[in-house]
Design a protein around this motif. Structure first.
Motif, mmCIF file in Angstrom:
data_model
loop_
_atom_site.group_PDB
_atom_site.id
_atom_site.type_symbol
_atom_site.label_atom_id
_atom_site.label_comp_id
_atom_site.label_asym_id
_atom_site.label_seq_id
_atom_site.Cartn_x
_atom_site.Cartn_y
_atom_site.Cartn_z
ATOM 1 N N ASN A 113 -1.124 5.021 -2.027
ATOM 2 C CA ASN A 113 -0.221 5.158 -3.556
ATOM 3 C C ASN A 113 0.485 6.281 -3.140
ATOM 4 N N PRO B 193 4.424 -2.699 -2.809
ATOM 5 C CA PRO B 193 6.433 -2.280 -3.330
ATOM 6 C C PRO B 193 6.770 -2.921 -3.326
ATOM 7 N N HIS C 118 -6.205 -1.412 0.526
ATOM 8 C CA HIS C 118 -6.360 0.347 1.323
ATOM 9 C C HIS C 118 -7.723 0.428 2.265
ATOM 10 N N TYR D 185 1.094 6.328 5.992
ATOM 11 C CA TYR D 185 2.186 6.489 5.271
ATOM 12 C C TYR D 185 2.137 6.235 4.380
ATOM 13 N N SER E 277 -2.239 4.281 4.220
ATOM 14 C CA SER E 277 -0.629 4.807 4.135
ATOM 15 C C SER E 277 -0.973 3.802 1.921
ATOM 16 N N GLN F 199 2.367 -9.608 2.914
ATOM 17 C CA GLN F 199 3.114 -8.402 2.764
ATOM 18 C C GLN F 199 4.176 -8.823 4.223
ATOM 19 N N GLU G 123 -0.208 2.124 12.139
ATOM 20 C CA GLU G 123 0.253 2.706 11.072
ATOM 21 C C GLU G 123 -1.063 2.492 9.967
ATOM 22 N N ASP H 196 11.816 1.903 5.098
ATOM 23 C CA ASP H 196 10.585 1.978 6.227
ATOM 24 C C ASP H 196 11.577 1.353 7.490
ATOM 25 N N TYR I 229 11.870 0.341 -0.886
ATOM 26 C CA TYR I 229 10.937 0.155 0.269
ATOM 27 C C TYR I 229 11.297 0.418 1.845
#
Ligand code: ARG
Length: 592
Positions: A122, A216, A131, A157, A120, A355, A117, A331, A327
């Motif tokens: 926003n 997020p 990103h 995602y 992703s 994260q 992944e 997930d 969030y």
């Protein structure tokens, strides 16, 4: 070659050939040979000093060496192997032609199912630098896994739900139909949406840059202001299926997707699956109920649901007190759905380091819920990327839009082409196409050539320096190789025939270094794969090109006595560099 040698050594030591292979290394200098086997870890096992083991091994192996090697010596606890360069050259070149775009792969994950992944972004917001890094890193890792034989399922995602969506719903409702904004939304959707976002932030008195960079989930702590409250209300209505807001939400998703697609097309990045977070809310809520039943979560004092992760990690809220998803709720749903769909052997999430704790909590929770495959999930984290001189003509002056970065890179590439190849620059369309490939390649290389975990300060000057450690330098070396082959009328789509007798008895040092480097490509792909680190490929590519350019300056190819061998060497180099560029997702050009 490494494998062959490992097999031989393993016959004489109490280690498996895989263990031996992983110990084999390239010595730091030529006097120490071309591959070395350290005997230090054997010392304990065999109860002998390393130097003695090395001596014994060297003498045992002396007359059994594979033909690519001429000599073996024990030096300071290492067994050092020396290549027979002409033999190595003919074997390696034949191998490269034979395996062509698979050369360098060891099929480490043949047939394995791997989910990756990345990107992703926003919905409604422009991609931020995080990103960009995720997109490029993810694309390269996808290629690396495919190269090693995996069946990769790449997923984008999208963050299509959350407070930022609430803000945009309100903004769109209020200002979306004003003529200038409407026009902008049509022509440049990303800028139009940004314009709306900026307007909302002005009302809310929030810094737009902070807002766009937000991770997020952090919005939970956000102070309440009348505008924030409006956004919350709009979001709640949307989540409850309100028709009016659903229609606006769809419009926003559509516009945003259009904007992202434009960027992915320019970057040459694609996905097998594009799904929005929102799709997994219901599934996630079911998982939260499961967590409650299994005693992995409890109801908090104010009614929210909390996962119990202490003492290993801090506890984590899984569901708001009003029962709406967070969030992590999504997930949880997404991870389980992906497992059901792909039965993956491993799943990678390419997401920034900020994260890190979040993903630890997610994985631990899945494990506590009894999903044994939670161990196959990995967060591939990366550090910050900063891009110099981000000033733009939007109202959000400090926001860097990827499109603008690419435009500027293309423009600088074009300037360089005009200087270096005025003939080519006369053909406007062709040179523009090449400038785009060079500009995009420059950005990709700058991002990928740095170890993921390290901070990157992107500089246009460095990225577009045709003589430096840069994408254009690699592309230019490719052009050079192609042009030699073209001049000699070699058809590059057919492998050349080369046999041992074409190889001179004695090679120049530049030729020898280039041959050895070509032979070592799989060491780089192996390390890059094990460490999930494309920078090892990028740096291998840079060194390879340096050696090629040294060879090119020192050795005449066309018209020389060794023309046949040297042309084959150039063609082999060109193939390996093509593989390097492919792994990095950088396009090749035939002229520049
Ligand atoms: N959209 C998120 C962000 O912008 C990244 C999503 C990461 N992936 C995930 N499965 N949580 O930070």
């Amino acid at each position: 070659m490494k494998q062959e040698l490992a097999k031989l050594i393993a016959k004489h030591v109490p280690l498996s050939k895989e263990e031996v292979e992983s110990l084999l290394e390239v010595p730091p200098s030529d006097e120490l040979g071309d591959l070395a086997f350290p005997c230090f870890s054997l010392s304990k096992l065999m109860k002998k000093p390393p130097a003695e083991i090395a001596e014994e091994l060297a003498s045992k192996l002396g007359d059994k060496l594979p033909s690519e090697f001429v000599d073996v010596k024990a030096i300071n606890g290492y067994v050092n192997f020396f290549f027979n360069i002409p033999v190595l050259a003919s074997k390696i070149i034949a191998k490269i032609f034979n395996e062509s775009d698979r050369y360098g792969s060891m099929n480490f994950v043949s047939g394995k199912e791997v989910v990756i992944e990345y990107s992703s972004p926003n919905v409604g917001k422009p991609m931020h630098v995080g990103h960009i890094r995720s997109t490029l890193l993810g694309d390269s890792l996808k290629r690396l896994f495919m190269f090693q034989g995996a069946r990769v399922h790449s997923i984008n995602y999208l963050g299509d739900i959350g407070l930022h969506i609430g803000k945009l719903l309100v903004a769109y409702e209020l200002w979306g139909n004003e003529a200038p904004i409407r026009k902008l939304l049509e022509k440049e959707p990303e800028k139009g949406l940004l314009e709306l976002y900026v307007k909302f932030c002005e009302m809310e008195n929030v810094d737009i840059e902070d807002e766009l960079m937000k991770t997020p989930g952090s919005e939970e702590k956000e102070v309440r202001d009348e505008w924030t409250e409006k956004a919350r209300q709009a979001l709640r209505k949307l989540e409850n299926g309100d028709k009016h807001y659903t229609a606006i939400w769809k419009k926003i998703c559509e516009l945003s997707t259009k904007a992202f697609e434009r960027i992915y097309a320019r970057l040459g990045v694609s996905f097998d699956e594009i799904t929005g977070q929102s799709q997994y809310a219901e599934k996630g809520k079911a998982v939260v109920r499961e967590a409650l039943e299994k005693g992995v979560a409890k109801k908090g004092e104010t009614g929210e649901i909390i996962a119990l992760l202490e003492p290993d990690l801090p506890n984590k809220v899984l569901l708001r007190k009003d029962g709406t998803a967070l969030y992590i709720t999504q997930d949880l749903g997404a991870a389980i759905s992906r497992y059901e769909k792909y039965k993956f052997d491993s799943m990678l999430y390419i997401v920034g380091s900020e994260q890190e704790l979040y993903f630890k909590q997610l994985f631990l929770l899945l494990e506590k819920l009894g999903y044994e495959w939670a161990k196959r999930c990995k967060h591939v984290k990366f550090g910050l990327l900063s891009i110099e001189g981000g000033k733009l003509s939007t109202r959000a002056g400090r926001i860097i839009l990827l499109e603008d970065v690419l435009d500027r890179a293309r423009k600088l590439a074009m300037e360089e082409i005009k200087l270096k190849n005025p003939e080519l620059a006369k053909d406007k369309q062709r040179s523009e196409e090449i400038a785009e490939k060079v500009g995009v390649g420059a950005l990709k290389y700058s991002v990928l050539a740095v170890e993921p975990i390290k901070f990157i300060k992107f500089s246009y000057k460095q990225a577009l320096n045709f003589e430096g450690n840069s994408g254009p330098y690699l592309q230019y070396s490719y052009v050079r190789a192609s042009s030699i082959l073209r001049k000699a009328n070699i058809k590059t789509d057919k492998p050349m025939e080369i046999s041992a007798k074409d190889v001179p008895q004695e090679l120049s040092s530049e030729e020898a270094k280039l041959v050895k480097k070509l032979a070592h490509f799989s060491l780089a792909t192996e390390r890059a794969f094990n460490e999930l680190n494309p920078s090892i490929i990028a740096n291998y590519g840079f060194e390879l090109c340096q050696l090629f350019n040294e060879f090119y300056h020192a050795c005449q190819v066309i018209g020389s006595q060794h023309q046949r061998f040297r042309l084959a060497l150039v063609a082999a180099f060109r193939q390996v560099l093509a593989n390097v560029l492919w792994l990095l997702g950088i396009e090749r050009v035939e002229e520049m």
